[in-house]
Design an enzyme around this catalytic site. Structure first.
Site, PDB file in Angstrom:
ATOM      1  N   TYR A 211      47.648  13.452  34.530  1.00  0.00           N
ATOM      2  CA  TYR A 211      48.659  13.644  33.476  1.00  0.00           C
ATOM      3  C   TYR A 211      49.509  12.380  33.320  1.00  0.00           C
ATOM      4  CZ  TYR A 211      52.608  15.856  31.006  1.00  0.00           C
ATOM      5  OH  TYR A 211      53.593  16.177  30.095  1.00  0.00           O
TER       6      TYR A 211
HETATM    7  N1  LIG Z   1      57.189  21.265  28.576  1.00  0.00           N
HETATM    8  C1  LIG Z   1      57.663  20.159  29.136  1.00  0.00           C
HETATM    9  O1  LIG Z   1      58.522  20.214  30.007  1.00  0.00           O
HETATM   10  C2  LIG Z   1      57.171  18.810  28.662  1.00  0.00           C
HETATM   11  C3  LIG Z   1      57.843  17.646  29.081  1.00  0.00           C
HETATM   12  C4  LIG Z   1      57.397  16.395  28.637  1.00  0.00           C
HETATM   13  C5  LIG Z   1      56.302  16.326  27.775  1.00  0.00           C
HETATM   14  N2  LIG Z   1      55.671  17.466  27.397  1.00  0.00           N
HETATM   15  C6  LIG Z   1      54.534  17.338  26.474  1.00  0.00           C
HETATM   16  O2  LIG Z   1      54.853  18.012  25.285  1.00  0.00           O
HETATM   17  C7  LIG Z   1      53.659  18.492  24.667  1.00  0.00           C
HETATM   18  C8  LIG Z   1      53.780  19.982  24.379  1.00  0.00           C
HETATM   19  O3  LIG Z   1      54.016  20.644  25.612  1.00  0.00           O
HETATM   20  P1  LIG Z   1      54.401  22.203  25.725  1.00  0.00           P
HETATM   21  O4  LIG Z   1      55.197  22.350  26.947  1.00  0.00           O
HETATM   22  O5  LIG Z   1      54.913  22.698  24.419  1.00  0.00           O
HETATM   23  O6  LIG Z   1      52.948  22.825  26.021  1.00  0.00           O
HETATM   24  P2  LIG Z   1      52.329  24.243  25.638  1.00  0.00           P
HETATM   25  O7  LIG Z   1      51.211  24.461  26.624  1.00  0.00           O
HETATM   26  O8  LIG Z   1      53.382  25.300  25.494  1.00  0.00           O
HETATM   27  O9  LIG Z   1      51.713  23.970  24.194  1.00  0.00           O
HETATM   28  C9  LIG Z   1      50.661  23.062  24.027  1.00  0.00           C
HETATM   29  C10 LIG Z   1      49.904  23.419  22.758  1.00  0.00           C
HETATM   30  O10 LIG Z   1      48.802  22.492  22.652  1.00  0.00           O
HETATM   31  C11 LIG Z   1      47.622  23.231  22.360  1.00  0.00           C
HETATM   32  N3  LIG Z   1      46.464  22.517  22.871  1.00  0.00           N
HETATM   33  C12 LIG Z   1      46.129  22.312  24.179  1.00  0.00           C
HETATM   34  N4  LIG Z   1      44.968  21.650  24.257  1.00  0.00           N
HETATM   35  C13 LIG Z   1      44.565  21.410  22.972  1.00  0.00           C
HETATM   36  C14 LIG Z   1      43.435  20.771  22.418  1.00  0.00           C
HETATM   37  N5  LIG Z   1      42.458  20.248  23.176  1.00  0.00           N
HETATM   38  N6  LIG Z   1      43.359  20.680  21.059  1.00  0.00           N
HETATM   39  C15 LIG Z   1      44.314  21.228  20.276  1.00  0.00           C
HETATM   40  N7  LIG Z   1      45.399  21.869  20.755  1.00  0.00           N
HETATM   41  C16 LIG Z   1      45.511  21.954  22.086  1.00  0.00           C
HETATM   42  C17 LIG Z   1      47.816  24.582  23.044  1.00  0.00           C
HETATM   43  O11 LIG Z   1      46.977  25.589  22.502  1.00  0.00           O
HETATM   44  C18 LIG Z   1      49.302  24.830  22.801  1.00  0.00           C
HETATM   45  O12 LIG Z   1      49.534  25.507  21.577  1.00  0.00           O
HETATM   46  C19 LIG Z   1      52.520  18.144  25.623  1.00  0.00           C
HETATM   47  O13 LIG Z   1      51.925  16.931  25.224  1.00  0.00           O
HETATM   48  C20 LIG Z   1      53.248  17.973  26.950  1.00  0.00           C
HETATM   49  O14 LIG Z   1      52.533  17.140  27.844  1.00  0.00           O
HETATM   50  C21 LIG Z   1      56.075  18.698  27.815  1.00  0.00           C
END
Ligand SMILES: NC(=O)c1ccc[n+]([C@@H]2O[C@H](COP(=O)([O-])OP(=O)(O)OC[C@H]3O[C@@H](n4cnc5c(N)ncnc54)[C@H](O)[C@@H]3O)[C@@H](O)[C@H]2O)c1
Length: 238
Positions: A145
């Site tokens: 990641y």
């Molecule tokens: N939640 C956190 O604390 C956090 C912090 C920093 C960065 N992020 C980043 O923010 C982004 C969103 O995170 P989140 O927490 O909302 O995650 P989440 O798991 O709630 O949502 C992710 C979404 O991406 C979709 N997805 C996953 N793989 C996919 C693929 N191959 N093709 C198309 N869609 C796909 C999923 O179906 C889901 O709807 C991610 O890139 C994550 O790494 C999250």
């Protein structure tokens, strides 16, 4: 709310839930027409396409369908991402390594490669890639990641350098841990440890991320290209 994005068409990957859904709602409130690209589109508001961002053919098909449905894309938010397992690098499952890189890094490349040419041609576009504080700092147990998110930063800067005067701005954001449904699966100790690392002493909210993305893709952000916007509550030092 001010309709600063009226008439703009946006794609938000991973927009069916979590942070992506918050971004979709905010861009929609600002007047944009938004297409949600997600592996699982259940619950997605408005127009949506089922896409696996790790698969270039799937991304190309979604792009063709989106242009047909809502018109040319002005805004791309590369938000889809997966965490992968937590394991020290010597035990890290090889398949999982490849999948995390394929979704979190190659997915950003696929969507950018597919949507950018039209933006370039029209000399108008905004791309925002969702990286993470982990892409700057690293974190034990999640090397795939961290490598992917660091890659997103390098990719963002490189694409911006290819577009010095194209009317297209490419930036990324680096959030810390954010209050999403994920919290329901975490122990109170894990949550407290996460909070302790943030100088402001609280977690980032989805609304704060959505507000920053709306600014970066909006008409008030015009002189910033290849930058990593901070969302760390004072934690990041660069
Ligand atoms: N939640 C956190 O604390 C956090 C912090 C920093 C960065 N992020 C980043 O923010 C982004 C969103 O995170 P989140 O927490 O909302 O995650 P989440 O798991 O709630 O949502 C992710 C979404 O991406 C979709 N997805 C996953 N793989 C996919 C693929 N191959 N093709 C198309 N869609 C796909 C999923 O179906 C889901 O709807 C991610 O890139 C994550 O790494 C999250």
């Amino acid at each position: 709310m001010e309709q600063t994005l009226a008439g703009q068409r946006a794609v938000v990957t991973g927009g069916a839930r979590g942070i992506g859904l918050g971004i979709v709602r905010r861009l929609t409130e600002r007047g944009a027409t938004v297409a949600v690209w997600d592996r699982d589109t259940e619950g997605a508001p408005g127009y949506s396409c089922q896409v696996d961002v790790a698969d270039l053919d799937s991304v190309r098909a979604a792009h063709a369908a989106t242009v047909e449905a809502i018109g040319d894309v002005d805004i791309l938010v590369n938000n889809a991402g997966i965490n992968g397992p937590v394991a020290p690098v010597e035990d890290y499952p090889v398949e999982a390594w490849h999948r995390v890189l394929a979704v979190d890094l190659t997915g950003v490349f696929h969507c950018t490669r597919t949507i950018l040419p039209g933006m370039r041609e029209r000399r108008r576009g905004r791309i925002v890639n969702v990286s993470s504080i982990v892409g700057k700092e690293g974190a034990a147990g999640i090397s795939a990641y961290a490598a992917a998110k660091a890659g997103v930063i390098g990719f963002t800067k490189s694409v911006a350098r290819e577009l010095p005067d194209a009317g297209v701005l490419v930036n990324c954001i680096a959030p810390v841990i954010t209050e999403t449904d994920l919290f329901r699966e975490m122990t109170p100790e894990h949550i407290a440890a996460g909070r302790a690392k943030i100088p402001m002493g609280r977690f980032l909210t989805v609304d704060e991320i959505a507000a920053m993305v709306a600014f970066v893709v909006g008409p008030d952000c015009t002189f910033t290209n290849g930058f990593v916007f901070d969302l760390s509550g004072g934690r990041a030092t660069y």
